[in-house]
Design an enzyme around this catalytic site. Structure first.
Site, short mmCIF file in Angstrom:
data_model
loop_
_atom_site.label_atom_id
_atom_site.label_comp_id
_atom_site.label_asym_id
_atom_site.label_seq_id
_atom_site.Cartn_x
_atom_site.Cartn_y
_atom_site.Cartn_z
CE LYS A 113 39.24 -0.32 48.13
NZ LYS A 113 40.46 -0.98 46.97
C1 LIG Z 1 41.78 -0.50 47.01
C2 LIG Z 1 42.27 -2.20 46.79
C3 LIG Z 1 43.20 -2.34 47.56
C4 LIG Z 1 44.45 -1.64 48.45
O1 LIG Z 1 43.60 -1.22 49.41
P1 LIG Z 1 44.03 -0.71 50.50
O2 LIG Z 1 43.50 -0.16 51.62
O3 LIG Z 1 44.01 1.23 49.41
O4 LIG Z 1 46.46 -0.26 50.64
C5 LIG Z 1 44.11 -3.70 47.39
N1 LIG Z 1 43.84 -5.04 45.87
C6 LIG Z 1 42.54 -4.54 45.83
C7 LIG Z 1 41.64 -5.15 44.67
C8 LIG Z 1 41.87 -3.23 45.95
O5 LIG Z 1 40.38 -2.78 45.20
#
Ligand SMILES: *Cc1c(COP(=O)(O)O)cnc(C)c1O
Length: 469
Positions: A113
């Site tokens: 993120k």
């Molecule tokens: C947020 C997240 C996901 C999921 O990603 P999306 O964009 O919501 O599909 C998967 N793995 C980790 C470690 C995350 O922080």
């Protein structure tokens, strides 16, 4: 480039108008009117660019209301080796023949993120300064989103963050990451309740329109288009690292929750990046796997939403999914609006039996599901055979990726977090603690900056008002 709503609203907007917004006024999500096309000549020009300059090239196709020099400066300020740990920013590592890991988790909070949120922080600061405005970001987190937002916004002018989290429910490492921040513009609010209580508070505060306007309340959730478009860049970067020429195809495997990450892959593919398959991996919360197998989209209630060892994928519905369905329906906004605003609202599900085959044939989507036992064995196997430690979410992606390998097509698994964030399962799988990057040594012992509040929207409002002077 103008943006439209998936639900057919006639308005068209520029990038900076939707940057600070959430949903479109009709409840839809924003998408560009068309996907800019990238041909072989452009791909050849982009191959070999440093990541920050590649980001500028991709973003400038979508942003026409920030001067090019400013946008380039924002990209170069965001994607630095100092912040992301390597010159490549998203280095590719080979596992077995034809299977690669693309490291998206070496930013400040060790989850992918950061890739989008770090850019968003700089875009917000730029745009707020240009408008002479301020923004107070209110959010709810059970882990990765909240910390990524705080590390992106810390010290930024014109922005404050009020992040609610359920008291005592995050992993000790995640708590330490957030609560050790001492920046005056970052406020951690530990709520006496569960994650749903935090979300209800955010909703209640946002529904008080007078309060929302007076205190300029905004969000940074995953439906934000700027976050999504920032993620498109690393699909290009992964492609260039895995191939030698632009006639080759690759596939991506993506551990998925709210469909933000893989939706960026869909956008890259629509732009012309030669992607064979987009492999969507879920954990036991398999709303999306069910859809891609059967055409039935059935959102789950809280009783049918499981707490798993890949918690960032524990979702009951996928907030970005509407974007893909819009394209699958060949951008029929009226039909989309009917499905999401009427049928889903009334019945909790809809079925696209006539269209689902095209999700695979035309859009390249396939899917699979992974369980706790799969995660543990994938983590163990990857450690024993390659000496590589992966986190639980990445393990879900790798497990499903192996079921979808095609001869001669490299499979790139997106690494969405580092194992240190989910230590308990690593200990279960490997009988040892995960590796910890040096900059996080001893963070659990740092002084904590957090306010404990009851699950009461009125008290959260009071807190915000008192800290917005
Ligand atoms: C947020 C997240 C996901 C999921 O990603 P999306 O964009 O919501 O599909 C998967 N793995 C980790 C470690 C995350 O922080």
């Amino acid at each position: 480039m103008l943006y439209l709503s998936t639900r057919g609203h006639p308005d068209r907007k520029h990038f900076c108008e939707i940057l600070l917004e959430g949903l479109a006024p009709d409840g839809g999500l924003y998408l560009p009117e068309r996907y800019p096309q990238v041909d072989a000549t452009t791909l050849a020009k982009w191959r070999g660019l440093p990541y920050a300059d590649l980001a500028f090239e991709v973003l400038s196709l979508y942003i026409d209301d920030i001067p090019a020099d400013d946008l380039r400066a924002i990209c170069r300020k965001t994607y630095t080796p100092e912040v992301f740990g390597s010159r490549e920013i998203v280095p590719l590592r080979k596992l077995e023949e034809g299977v690669y890991l693309e490291a998206l988790s070496n930013g400040p909070t060790l989850a992918f993120k950061d890739m989008a949120m770090q850019l968003l922080g700089n875009l917000f600061e730029y745009e707020l300064a240009r408008r002479g405005e301020e923004l107070n970001i209110l959010g709810a987190t059970s882990g990765d989103t909240g910390s990524a937002a705080e590390y992106a916004m810390r010290g930024k002018k014109g922005v404050r963050v009020f992040m609610t989290s359920p008291e005592g429910r995050m992993s000790p490492f995640q708590q330490a990451q957030m609560f050790s921040l001492q920046d005056a513009n970052i406020h951690n609010l530990a709520i006496e309740g569960v994650f749903d209580d935090c979300q209800d508070i955010v909703k209640a505060v946002s529904n008080d329109l007078a309060f929302k306007r007076k205190y300029r309340i905004g969000t940074v959730n995953s439906i934000n288009w700027a976050r999504l478009v920032a993620q498109v860049v690393y699909y290009f970067a992964g492609y260039f690292q895995a191939t030698k020429g632009n006639d080759e195809r690759v596939s991506f495997a993506v551990p998925s929750g709210n469909f933000g990450n893989i939706c960026a892959g869909h956008v890259a593919r629509m732009m012309g990046l030669p992607i064979a398959q987009l492999v969507l991996a879920t954990n036991e919360n398999d709303v999306l796997d069910e859809f891609f197998r059967t055409g039935v989209y059935r959102v789950r209630g809280s009783r049918d939403t499981y707490e798993t060892s890949s918690p960032s994928m524990d979702i009951s519905k996928a907030s970005n999914f509407e974007r893909f369905v819009f394209d699958l329906l060949e951008r029929d906004g009226a039909r989309l609006r009917y499905l999401f605003a009427e049928e889903l609202a009334a019945k909790g599900q809809f079925t696209l039996s006539g269209d689902i085959a095209r999700a695979r044939t035309q859009y390249g989507f396939v899917s699979g599901r992974s369980t706790h036992a799969d995660r543990v064995s994938t983590i163990r196997d990857t450690w024993q055979r390659f000496g590589t430690m992966i986190d639980t979410h990445t393990a879900d992606g790798l497990k499903v990726a192996r079921e979808r390998l095609q001869p001669g097509v490299p499979m790139i698994v997106l690494e969405t977090a580092l194992p240190i964030k989910f230590a308990a399962t690593i200990v279960e799988a490997l009988g040892r603690e995960p590796e910890r990057p040096a900059k996080f040594a001893g963070i659990e012992d740092l002084p904590k900056r957090v306010t404990l509040l009851p699950a009461d929207a009125a008290q959260v409002k009071q807190f915000i008002a008192a800290h917005c002077a």
